[in-house]
Design an enzyme around this catalytic site. Sequence first.
Site, PDB file in Angstrom:
ATOM      1  N   ASP A 251       0.819  -1.204   0.000  1.00  0.00           N
ATOM      2  CA  ASP A 251       0.000   0.000   0.000  1.00  0.00           C
ATOM      3  C   ASP A 251       0.860   1.265   0.000  1.00  0.00           C
ATOM      4  O   ASP A 251       1.803   1.390   0.798  1.00  0.00           O
ATOM      5  CB  ASP A 251      -0.905  -0.008   1.242  1.00  0.00           C
ATOM      6  CG  ASP A 251      -1.755   1.228   1.355  1.00  0.00           C
ATOM      7  OD1 ASP A 251      -2.670   1.390   0.524  1.00  0.00           O
ATOM      8  OD2 ASP A 251      -1.501   2.046   2.269  1.00  0.00           O
ATOM      9  N   GLU A 284       1.420  -0.127  -4.968  1.00  0.00           N
ATOM     10  CA  GLU A 284       0.654   1.111  -5.171  1.00  0.00           C
ATOM     11  C   GLU A 284       1.656   2.238  -4.989  1.00  0.00           C
ATOM     12  O   GLU A 284       2.260   2.355  -3.910  1.00  0.00           O
ATOM     13  CB  GLU A 284      -0.483   1.254  -4.168  1.00  0.00           C
ATOM     14  CG  GLU A 284      -1.262   2.547  -4.396  1.00  0.00           C
ATOM     15  CD  GLU A 284      -2.202   2.916  -3.253  1.00  0.00           C
ATOM     16  OE1 GLU A 284      -3.145   3.678  -3.509  1.00  0.00           O
ATOM     17  OE2 GLU A 284      -1.983   2.470  -2.125  1.00  0.00           O
TER      18      GLU A 284
END
Length: 571
Positions: A251, A284
Amino acid sequence: MSRLWGSTLQPSGETLFRLWAPGRETVTLDVDGLALEMESAEDGWFSALVEAPAGTRYRFRIDEQAVPDPASRSQSGGVHGWSLVTPAEAYPWVHDGWRGRPWTQAVIQEVHVGVAGGFTALIGQLPRLAALGITAIELMPIGAFGGMRNWGYDGVLPFAPAESYGSPDELKALIDAAHGHGLMVLLDVVYNHFGPDGNYLSLYAPDFFHADVDTPWGGAVAVDKPQVAAFFLENALMWLNDYRFDGLRFDAVHAIGNPSFLDWLAHSIRDNVDPERHVHLILENEENDAARLGPDGFDAQWNDDFHNVLHVLLTRESSAYYGDFADGPTERLARCLEQGFIYQGEPSPNHDGRPRGTPSGHLPPFRFVSFLQNHDQIGNRALGERLTQLVDPARLRAATALLLLCPQVPLLFMGDEIGARTPFLFFTDFHDKLADAVREGRRREFAKFEAFSDEAARARIPDPNSEATFAASRPERPADAEEWEDFYRTLLRLRAELIMPRLEKARAVGATMLGEGAVQAAWRLAEGVLLTIIINIGDSVVALPSPPGRLIHEEGRAGDPASFAAWWSAP
């Protein structure tokens, strides 16, 4: 690889407990009520070897404050409760020979385990997803968090599955069952911050953070320190080796701000997993850093550019980060289909005008994960609306056909495949002052949007801490769910038969704008096959070139508004 963090059962039956507490001179180990002073060693480590079988409850005491093990593998009583000693390997794997699937076969469904009802309940959904043509489920973060419900990004004990989702063995049973259905299981991990409730690290390990480097969550995680880097590597290897996840999605690594750490992490992971397995690492990364993507590093990156430009074209929204894509969105879509990233070094207004991204046209399309929706893009809306609530169904079907037949790897969000109209909202389970701060902070966040500029409008934003907000986020089957499922099944069958087997050698041929909202793009696949698509989500009919091969799928009439067509040409 030997473990530095947490509790480790020894062959003798004793357990070795270790804690990095460079900010303390003494640490006490509390083992089921028995207090023992831990031995200190160099570099801030404390340890104790104690008779403590699997299932033993323990915690650490810093002065008078009881804290859980930050590397706890299982909790009892929540993130403020007891950590549990867990056996290294006790689960009887049924599908022991599973080695995964190649990345080019990935069709991903993102799932929130809590909304799905927990690990065991999710097992019941696997046959339907596999039959639809999905080949991987990606679990939003499952690390233990404060309270009973959280949308996933407030975890504080990243080694311990949240108790409200189920036990470690129930998680392994989910992964085992998924493998039996031919499904990979990926996990979203958060290495850039910790949540606000139950994070005690700064009490005894302030060096875990760089207080002078500001982030939205406080001081930046100090991944440049070997002890901190080891914490996250051990976490990644636990999920991949002990639980047998098929891959990890990291993330918001731009918030870590340390590409060297990312490279080290990827190489270290690959050095410590079975080379015969297909293990996939996905980023990401708002930086659009193409150098991180490749066979020896990370397999792919979530392509926010794909989502953002299509969202602008579909909804005409241009506020916040969508403003970066409002100027010339059709040309930007063409660039995305041909080269992957849209921003490849150009100034990005939403990023203070600084250049963002690096050239990506040399990368094959499967290095990019594309999506029309995900947890962020729905949950970060004030009212959590899905595209089914924002876009005409015909235009949404055209965009979905592009998503599923484009050579970029497609990702769906739970409920997409049934055309769900129910929202996916931002939800937490905080209390007292923290609950007030989160509720009011979220409403202030949307004050800059015209639709929520007055207090009465902001009051409509659901309270994240209300159980009703969580309950409203469960996907409900609408009356036309079977039609949507048939639509997805048809497209995914085409992808499996025609595109997946030829994706390894896929390269873009080019993409051009045919009119406002209309693009033609083509890719050369293995065996010399040419895949050509034309999508029109604009308002006008566009003239089409001669059909470049055999028509394999059409939504609407090619060239008309709200249309999609794909052609297949073999040499």
